[in-house]
Design a protein around this motif. Structure first.
Motif, PDB file in Angstrom:
ATOM      1  N   ALA A 227       0.823  -1.217   0.000  1.00 26.07           N
ATOM      2  CA  ALA A 227       0.000   0.000   0.000  1.00 26.07           C
ATOM      3  C   ALA A 227       0.852   1.260   0.000  1.00 26.07           C
ATOM      4  O   ALA A 227       0.342   2.368  -0.251  1.00 26.07           O
ATOM      5  CB  ALA A 227      -0.923   0.005   1.216  1.00 26.07           C
ATOM      6  N   ASN A 228       2.146   1.108   0.287  1.00 20.60           N
ATOM      7  CA  ASN A 228       3.071   2.245   0.307  1.00 20.60           C
ATOM      8  C   ASN A 228       4.304   1.904  -0.537  1.00 20.60           C
ATOM      9  O   ASN A 228       5.383   1.627  -0.004  1.00 20.60           O
ATOM     10  CB  ASN A 228       3.500   2.551   1.749  1.00 20.60           C
ATOM     11  N   PRO A 229       4.144   1.902  -1.867  1.00 20.99           N
ATOM     12  CA  PRO A 229       5.224   1.429  -2.753  1.00 20.99           C
ATOM     13  C   PRO A 229       6.526   2.216  -2.631  1.00 20.99           C
ATOM     14  O   PRO A 229       7.583   1.723  -3.030  1.00 20.99           O
ATOM     15  CB  PRO A 229       4.621   1.573  -4.155  1.00 20.99           C
ATOM     16  N   ASN A 230       6.469   3.412  -2.053  1.00 21.08           N
ATOM     17  CA  ASN A 230       7.679   4.217  -1.882  1.00 21.08           C
ATOM     18  C   ASN A 230       8.263   4.083  -0.474  1.00 21.08           C
ATOM     19  O   ASN A 230       9.018   4.953  -0.028  1.00 21.08           O
ATOM     20  CB  ASN A 230       7.381   5.688  -2.190  1.00 21.08           C
ATOM     21  N   TYR A 231       7.915   2.992   0.198  1.00 23.43           N
ATOM     22  CA  TYR A 231       8.419   2.807   1.567  1.00 23.43           C
ATOM     23  C   TYR A 231       9.950   2.761   1.559  1.00 23.43           C
ATOM     24  O   TYR A 231      10.581   2.335   0.581  1.00 23.43           O
ATOM     25  CB  TYR A 231       7.844   1.522   2.171  1.00 23.43           C
TER      26      TYR A 231
END
Length: 412
Positions: A227-231
């Motif tokens: 859900a947070n691909p730029n983690y």
């Protein structure tokens, strides 16, 4: 290299710690939990088994249960029953049972260490049990109970940890079952960094207990990554709550078996089959095995000592040579007809903490035969995990049980 990460722990205010701390959610039924918390608004079971605050007709996997868990956790924080440390800390958790103590480090473990098998497993997990804890962690946005890890005691981190225990603890209480619980907060950044660095010398952690909780925590972390691909990898959802004890601190208790029937055999026929592979000796007292590869058996009001004969099993196989495997492969399956102990309704398991008299009670009540076991050893668990295999079901029973509610790790 094992990752040990400090975190801003959410924990009880000092005067409520003994009231909030609760046994793990999976060692009791919902009915038992309801009875345990009657008139008790503080117990952490209101979070870990939130169905106790709903109508008994509601399924324990209903979304309303997880919503209630989140509501109860948020309320405990709002009411300041639980407070959050202002900076990342490590914690020391000591338990004392019958004069014996075990001292562990509470921290956040990496989900990548779990995925890459630096945190080794020795059990299969069940999808239904995983789903329950996935929902619980996801709704609460928190790890509410620590995963019980162990490691080979071959580094100096324990010296630093034990030195810190000379300071005054934040909690020191005895729970209703007589277990002592002592907690210290390591809030010194230099010591926190030193311990984390020393643990890099630990090659692996091993899950002692909590396979479903750890698998669920990891899957929630992966869900949040998606859900947070730029983690960045630094977010709290990349880690889960754990407590690690050195292997020489731990005690594994026997995990005994009771079976409902003799699979159509008479006692005479049973004895004849047993004597093909075991030396069978009648005993005038209860039989608590004092060494590996021996078993107690209680049937028709008599105790027997069973000793496996030479050449029956492969002594060099780390799984086949386990007592639980010897019992399964030579008695439970071929003689009593129990093919899968995970699914059979003809067998039940009794932790050694209950004593041998509990085996007799069950045989008199609803079972026909009981077997007492010699405890599995920590080295067995590690050996099996090291070769990437799993232990036979119901191989280990750890005491004392870790309490939930003393440490909570928020994921965001």
């Amino acid at each position: 290299m094992a990752i040990v990460r400090a975190f801003n722990g959410i924990r009880p205010v000092e005067d409520l710690a003994s009231k909030i701390a609760a046994l793990p959610y999976d060692v009791m039924s919902s009915e038992e939990a309801r009875e345990m918390v009657e008139g008790d608004p503080y117990s952490f079971l209101h979070v870990d088994k939130a169905e106790i605050d709903l109508d008994p007709s509601i399924d324990i996997h209903d979304n309303r249960v997880y919503e209630k868990a989140r509501e109860n956790l948020d309320k405990k924080i709002f009411d300041k029953e639980l407070i959050q440390d202002e900076k990342p800390c490590l914690y020391i958790y000591r338990q004392i049972m019958n004069g014996r103590s075990q001292t562990g480090l509470v921290f956040c473990a990496s989900i990548d260490d779990y995925i890459n098998n630096k945190i080794k497993k020795h059990e299969f997990t069940r999808a239904d049990k995983e789903k329950d804890r996935i929902n619980h962690v996801d709704y609460c946005d928190a790890n509410t109970g620590p995963i019980f890890l162990t490691y080979k005691e071959d580094n100096v981190a324990s010296e630093v940890i034990m030195d810190w225990t000379k300071k005054k603890p934040v909690y020191d209480f005895i729970s209703a079952d007589g277990i002592g619980h002592v907690v210290w907060v390591i809030d010194n950044e230099i010591i926190v960094s030193e311990i984390a660095e020393l643990f890099k010398d630990v090659k692996n952690f091993y899950i002692a207990d909590g396979h479903h909780r750890s698998a669920s925590a990891v899957k929630v972390g992966l869900k949040k990554r998606a859900a947070n691909p730029n983690y960045t990898g630094d977010e709290e959802f990349n880690y889960f709550l754990a407590v690690a004890f050195p292997d020489n601190d731990l005690m594994v208790m026997d995990y005994n078996r009771v079976v409902k029937d003799l699979n159509g055999l008479s006692k005479v026929e049973l004895m004849k089959k047993l004597e093909e592979k075991f030396i069978v000796t009648e005993s005038s007292t209860q039989v608590k095995p004092s060494k590996r590869h021996t078993f107690g058996m209680f049937v028709e009001d008599k105790w027997y000592l069973l000793e496996i004969k030479e050449g029956i099993y492969n002594q060099n196989d780390p799984i086949e040579s386990l007592d639980v495997a010897i019992l399964q492969n030579n008695i439970l399956t071929p003689i009593l007809g129990i093919e899968d102990v995970r699914t059979s309704d003809r067998i039940d398991f009794i932790g050694g903490i209950r004593g041998l008299s509990e085996l007799e009670r069950r045989v008199h009540k609803d079972m026909k035969i009981a077997f007492s076991m010699y405890p599995t050893e920590i080295s067995d668990i590690m050996s099996v995990a090291d070769i990437g295999e799993v232990m036979p079901p119901k191989s280990t029973w750890f005491e004392p049980k870790l309490r939930s509610g003393l440490f909570v790790h928020k994921l965001s």
